[in-house]
Structures are given as C-alpha cells and as structure tokens.
Write an enzyme that holds these catalytic residues in place. Structure first.
Site, mmCIF file in Angstrom:
data_model
loop_
_atom_site.group_PDB
_atom_site.id
_atom_site.type_symbol
_atom_site.label_atom_id
_atom_site.label_comp_id
_atom_site.label_asym_id
_atom_site.label_seq_id
_atom_site.Cartn_x
_atom_site.Cartn_y
_atom_site.Cartn_z
ATOM 1 N N GLU A 1 -13.160 0.359 15.492
ATOM 2 C CA GLU A 1 -12.845 -0.842 16.271
ATOM 3 C C GLU A 1 -12.465 -0.514 17.702
ATOM 4 O OE1 GLU A 1 -9.797 -3.049 14.087
ATOM 5 O OE2 GLU A 1 -10.880 -2.631 12.234
ATOM 6 N N GLY B 1 -9.646 1.976 12.603
ATOM 7 C CA GLY B 1 -9.022 2.446 13.850
ATOM 8 C C GLY B 1 -9.996 2.983 14.889
ATOM 9 N N VAL B 2 -10.844 3.926 14.499
ATOM 10 C CA VAL B 2 -11.794 4.509 15.442
ATOM 11 C C VAL B 2 -12.964 3.551 15.674
ATOM 12 C CG1 VAL B 2 -13.340 6.461 15.861
ATOM 13 C CG2 VAL B 2 -11.158 6.832 14.673
ATOM 14 N N ASN C 1 0.872 -1.172 0.000
ATOM 15 C CA ASN C 1 0.000 0.000 0.000
ATOM 16 C C ASN C 1 0.911 1.225 0.000
ATOM 17 O OD1 ASN C 1 -1.757 2.063 0.486
ATOM 18 N ND2 ASN C 1 -2.675 1.167 2.330
ATOM 19 N N GLY D 1 -11.609 5.329 10.122
ATOM 20 C CA GLY D 1 -10.169 5.394 10.390
ATOM 21 C C GLY D 1 -9.774 6.852 10.374
ATOM 22 N N ASN D 2 -8.590 7.138 9.873
ATOM 23 C CA ASN D 2 -8.229 8.530 9.640
ATOM 24 C C ASN D 2 -9.116 9.076 8.523
ATOM 25 O OD1 ASN D 2 -6.737 10.706 10.365
ATOM 26 N ND2 ASN D 2 -4.781 9.679 10.004
ATOM 27 N N ARG E 1 -10.123 15.725 6.777
ATOM 28 C CA ARG E 1 -11.031 16.142 5.683
ATOM 29 C C ARG E 1 -12.412 16.452 6.236
ATOM 30 N NH1 ARG E 1 -10.091 10.667 2.913
ATOM 31 N NH2 ARG E 1 -7.840 10.673 2.682
ATOM 32 N N LYS F 1 3.295 0.903 3.157
ATOM 33 C CA LYS F 1 2.927 -0.130 4.129
ATOM 34 C C LYS F 1 2.942 -1.459 3.384
ATOM 35 C CE LYS F 1 -0.369 2.717 6.624
ATOM 36 N NZ LYS F 1 -1.809 2.989 6.689
ATOM 37 N N GLU G 1 -7.773 -5.235 5.113
ATOM 38 C CA GLU G 1 -7.659 -4.942 3.689
ATOM 39 C C GLU G 1 -6.514 -5.730 3.054
ATOM 40 O OE1 GLU G 1 -7.992 -0.860 5.153
ATOM 41 O OE2 GLU G 1 -8.758 -0.345 3.172
ATOM 42 N N ARG H 1 -2.543 -2.040 -3.498
ATOM 43 C CA ARG H 1 -3.736 -1.221 -3.319
ATOM 44 C C ARG H 1 -3.634 -0.022 -4.264
ATOM 45 N NH1 ARG H 1 -5.009 3.291 0.934
ATOM 46 N NH2 ARG H 1 -7.220 3.566 0.491
ATOM 47 N N HIS I 1 -12.485 2.988 -0.039
ATOM 48 C CA HIS I 1 -12.463 1.993 1.052
ATOM 49 C C HIS I 1 -13.266 0.747 0.642
ATOM 50 C CE1 HIS I 1 -11.979 5.369 4.317
ATOM 51 N NE2 HIS I 1 -10.791 4.923 3.925
HETATM 52 P P1 ADP Z 1 -6.009 4.861 8.309
HETATM 53 O O1 ADP Z 1 -5.779 3.466 7.772
HETATM 54 O O2 ADP Z 1 -7.176 5.576 7.680
HETATM 55 O O3 ADP Z 1 -4.789 5.705 8.424
HETATM 56 P P2 ADP Z 1 -6.746 3.562 10.807
HETATM 57 O O4 ADP Z 1 -7.891 2.703 10.409
HETATM 58 O O5 ADP Z 1 -5.482 2.910 11.203
HETATM 59 O O6 ADP Z 1 -6.486 4.728 9.778
HETATM 60 O O7 ADP Z 1 -7.243 4.496 12.005
HETATM 61 C C1 ADP Z 1 -6.400 5.460 12.535
HETATM 62 C C2 ADP Z 1 -7.132 6.233 13.585
HETATM 63 O O8 ADP Z 1 -7.728 5.349 14.543
HETATM 64 C C3 ADP Z 1 -6.195 7.104 14.403
HETATM 65 O O9 ADP Z 1 -6.073 8.373 13.850
HETATM 66 C C4 ADP Z 1 -6.874 7.173 15.740
HETATM 67 O O10 ADP Z 1 -7.649 8.359 15.738
HETATM 68 C C5 ADP Z 1 -7.823 6.007 15.766
HETATM 69 N N1 ADP Z 1 -7.507 5.100 16.891
HETATM 70 C C6 ADP Z 1 -6.545 4.159 16.921
HETATM 71 N N2 ADP Z 1 -6.552 3.532 18.128
HETATM 72 C C7 ADP Z 1 -7.547 4.096 18.849
HETATM 73 C C8 ADP Z 1 -8.053 3.909 20.177
HETATM 74 N N3 ADP Z 1 -7.551 2.979 20.970
HETATM 75 N N4 ADP Z 1 -9.102 4.680 20.563
HETATM 76 C C9 ADP Z 1 -9.622 5.601 19.742
HETATM 77 N N5 ADP Z 1 -9.186 5.834 18.492
HETATM 78 C C10 ADP Z 1 -8.159 5.098 18.044
#
Ligand code: ADP
Length: 403
Positions: free
Chosen positions: A336, A333-334, A13, A213-214, A244, A20, A387, A94, A183
């Site tokens: 989960e 990230g958020v 990616n 996520g971000n 964004r 990554k 992914e 990706r 996504h």
């Molecule tokens: P991307 O792949 O879009 O960069 P991710 O899916 O890895 O993003 O998500 C990243 C975001 O997840 C981080 O910016 C953070 O805000 C959030 N995050 C990660 N761990 C936690 C946590 N334990 N609690 C809350 N938010 C989290």
C-alpha cells in the site's frame, strides 16, 4: 451506547509476544477503539490504545497473554468502553493454521480449542500464541461467543495440482504435508474489493493479489476462487519477506545441518527470523531499507533486487496459470505504501497489457484506487487490506446463525 455498542465485535490477533486488537462495528466498519500490547513476558512490555482521537500509552510488566488482555479490558474501561457492561456481540480471533480441519469461521468450544492445539505441530510459532489469546478471552468474557477465523481457510480448496508437494505421497499423507496458504483473510477480502471496484461479479474476474507486509504472499484467483498461492505448509514459502527467505532449495536445510552443524530449531530460527531482507541487509523494515539504498548501501540494494526478482517470478507464473488477468493488486504495509515496489514489480510489461501510471502510483492516497492508465487491459490497483473488518464480519455471520 446501548444497542450499537452491543453489535460490536472485538477482534483479537494474538501473536507470540503481542496482542493486536480492535473493537468495531462489522456493519458500518466504524472502529470504536484499537491497540496493541507488545513485548509480553519481558520487563518493558507496553500497551498502546487508541480510542476516538486519543491515544493511551502505558509501560508496565505484563507476564502473559491473560494479564495482557486484562490490561486491554482495563484500558477500555478507563477510556469509556467497559466491555463487560457495554457487551460485545462476539470475539473474533485470528488463528493462523486451520489444517485440513477448519476452513470456515468456527464457533469456539473446548473441542475446537483442543484441535487448534493439535494443529500446533503444523504451526509451532503461531497456533500456541493464538490459543493463548483465545483462552484468555474465554476466561475474561465467558458469556460472549468466540469465533476462530483461520488464515488458511480461503485456500482450502486449492486445486490438487497446486496444493500437492512432489514428495512420497504416503509420507505427505501421514504428516499433513500440503500447501495450505496463509494471509487468506486478506486475499479473500482484497480480491472481493477488487471485483467491487471493477463493478463486476467476482465470478468474472481473474486476478493476482500481492499481500506485501512483513510477511508477504501472492495469490492467483479465478472467478473468486484461489487457484494458487505462494505460502505453503508454513508461511516460509514463496516471496522474500522481512525476515523469511521464501523459496529455497530444500537441500540447503540438510547442508546447514551437516556443514554448519545447526540443529533443527536453529535452522527454523534462521529461516523465520534472520533471513529475508534482514538476512541480506540487516534490516527488515522497507523504509529503513530504502534509506540505506539511497545512501549507497550495496547489501540493501541487492536485498531489494532479490525481493523484486522473486515477486516478478510469481507474477509471471500466475499470469500463465490464469491465462491472463483482469487485475493485479497490491496490499498491506509495503504494497500500500511503496510506489517504487509497485513500479519495479510491473516495469516493462506493457506488451502484456500491464502498465503503471507514474502520477497515479505516486499519490499518497490511502484509499483503494487504480494506478494503471484508464484504457489499459489490466487494472493495476492498490487496495488497503482490512483483516480485522473481515474477521469481525465472519464472526458476526457465525453468531447470527446462533440467534
Ligand atoms: P505485518 O502485518 O505483516 O506485520 P504490515 O502489513 O503492517 O505487516 O507491513 C509492515 C511493513 O510495511 C513494514 O515492515 C514496512 O517495511 C512496510 N511499510 C510501512 N509503511 C511503509 C512506507 N510508508 N513505505 C514503505 N514501506 C512501508
């Protein structure tokens, strides 16, 4: 190593300043190694490589993506996986924008590379970076089939009413303007897992998936097929994200040009990098946002409220579009990791059959699970996205057809 190693797929990616990667077996899902090269082109670039239980970190100037990938291969070799000797079945890349052209995992050749380059007009921040990864991997592993897996592919068949922007149809047609959605690999993977977890055929399940996520996006999926999604021509539309804004009055763009005298690249930067949670509060990471809210920061609180408000607006829209749902799922990230976001997103909706069980929601469990009470009509789920696994499987399917 032998046969098992040769079945592995290397997933790449490649972003504008990072790569990554993951080496994994698409059948068993076992990850042999993974890592990230960061800050490519800057003085303090670095690689972090994880294999089995050990992590290798190195800081070294990395000029470009080819140098980055070469360092990845050297690090693989130094940690017991010589990719050239061991062999890999395929490399899965990706690719963010497939336009109208690519909606299946695609074996990469010179023509495919040229078309992905042409599509950079639709994704100037992403496709060139994806291509840099593809070109480097082709040069470094010349005998290995390379497969492109597109973020837009899952949403290619969106119904016309959902994918069409209400602007001059001739202008839209001339410039490829439609909702593409992003996504897609994650929405497809997670929605498939939801059907498995419910023990039902995907064709029977109506569902909403929130990939938070971000970047963040929502999708409405009927019987395994998406009928709507929140991202659009670009990944800017829809939910509030780390940097964004998601949905905006398009008049803001013209107003900024006239009133703030920003040119189009400055506006693009403002919208892609300096908006969303970061624009409102100064931070884009949810953990830091939470710390600031807890310490009484009003800007952070407002940013959170705007985020949740937008999320609920999409939830309402998609519930009606689907005429009710069997499942609502949070991932990335958020999604989960933040019980609070999940609880606030779905608060006060018991009359629609939507409830979150506080105890189930609060467990730090990392596996796919139900967080609604067992007897409620709508299953609320947390499903970790993967992914890389989805890309590896897609790449394997393509190379199997070559055998
Ligand atoms: P991307 O792949 O879009 O960069 P991710 O899916 O890895 O993003 O998500 C990243 C975001 O997840 C981080 O910016 C953070 O805000 C959030 N995050 C990660 N761990 C936690 C946590 N334990 N609690 C809350 N938010 C989290």
């Amino acid at each position: 190593m032998g046969k098992a190693a040769r079945n592995r797929v290397l997933v790449i990616n490649s972003g504008s300043s990072s790569i990554k990667y993951q080496l994994l077996d698409p059948e068993s899902s076992v990850v042999a190694a993974s890592g990230i090269v960061e800050r490519i082109g800057e003085d303090d670039s670095a690689i972090e490589h994880r294999a089995e239980s050990s992590t290798t970190e190195r800081r070294v100037a990395i000029a470009d993506h080819t140098a980055g990938l070469r360092l990845v291969f050297e690090t693989f070799a130094a940690t017991g996986h010589d990719l050239e000797e061991e062999g890999v079945r395929a490399v899965g890349h990706r690719v963010v924008h497939g336009g109208e052209v690519f909606y299946r995992p695609t074996l990469i050749d010179d023509d495919v590379v040229a078309t992905i380059a042409d599509l950079a007009a639709l994704a100037p921040l992403h496709n060139p970076a994806n291509l840099a990864g593809i070109e480097s991997a082709r040069a470094l592993l010349p005998g290995v089939p390379q497969v492109a897996v597109f973020d837009t592919a899952f949403f290619h068949g969106l119904p016309a009413a959902a994918r069409t922007y209400a602007i001059d149809a001739k202008v839209a047609a001339a410039h490829g303007i439609r909702k593409y959605g992003f996504h897609g690999t994650s929405h497809e993977y997670v929605s498939g897992r939801v059907a498995e977890l419910l023990g039902r055929d995907p064709s029977e399940v109506n569902q909403i998936v929130f990939h938070l996520g971000n970047g963040a996006s929502a999708s409405a999926i009927r019987g395994g097929r998406p009928v709507d999604t929140s991202m659009g021509l670009t990944p800017l539309e829809g939910l509030v994200m780390g940097t964004r804004p998601g949905d905006l009055d398009p008049g803001i763009v013209a107003h900024l040009a006239r009133s703030a005298h920003l040119d189009i690249d400055q506006i693009d930067t403002l919208l892609n990098r300096d908006s969303g949670l970061k624009g409102l509060s100064g931070v884009n990471d949810f953990r830091e946002l939470r710390r600031r809210i807890d310490s009484g920061d009003e800007a952070a609180r407002l940013a959170y409220e705007v985020y949740i408000h937008r999320l609920r607006r999409y939830l309402g829209a998609y519930l009606i579009e689907l005429g009710g749902v069997d499942a609502i799922t949070f991932t990335a990230g958020v999604g989960e990791n933040s019980p609070q976001v999940r609880a606030d997103a779905l608060a006060g909706l018991a009359r629609f059959g939507i409830e979150v069980d506080p105890a189930a929601n609060a467990t730090g469990d990392r596996t796919a699970r139900r967080i609604s009470p067992p007897d409620t009509p709508v299953a609320v789920l947390v499903v970790p996205t993967n992914e890389e696994l989805a890309i590896a499987r897609a790449a394997r399917r393509v190379v199997e057809r070559l055998d």
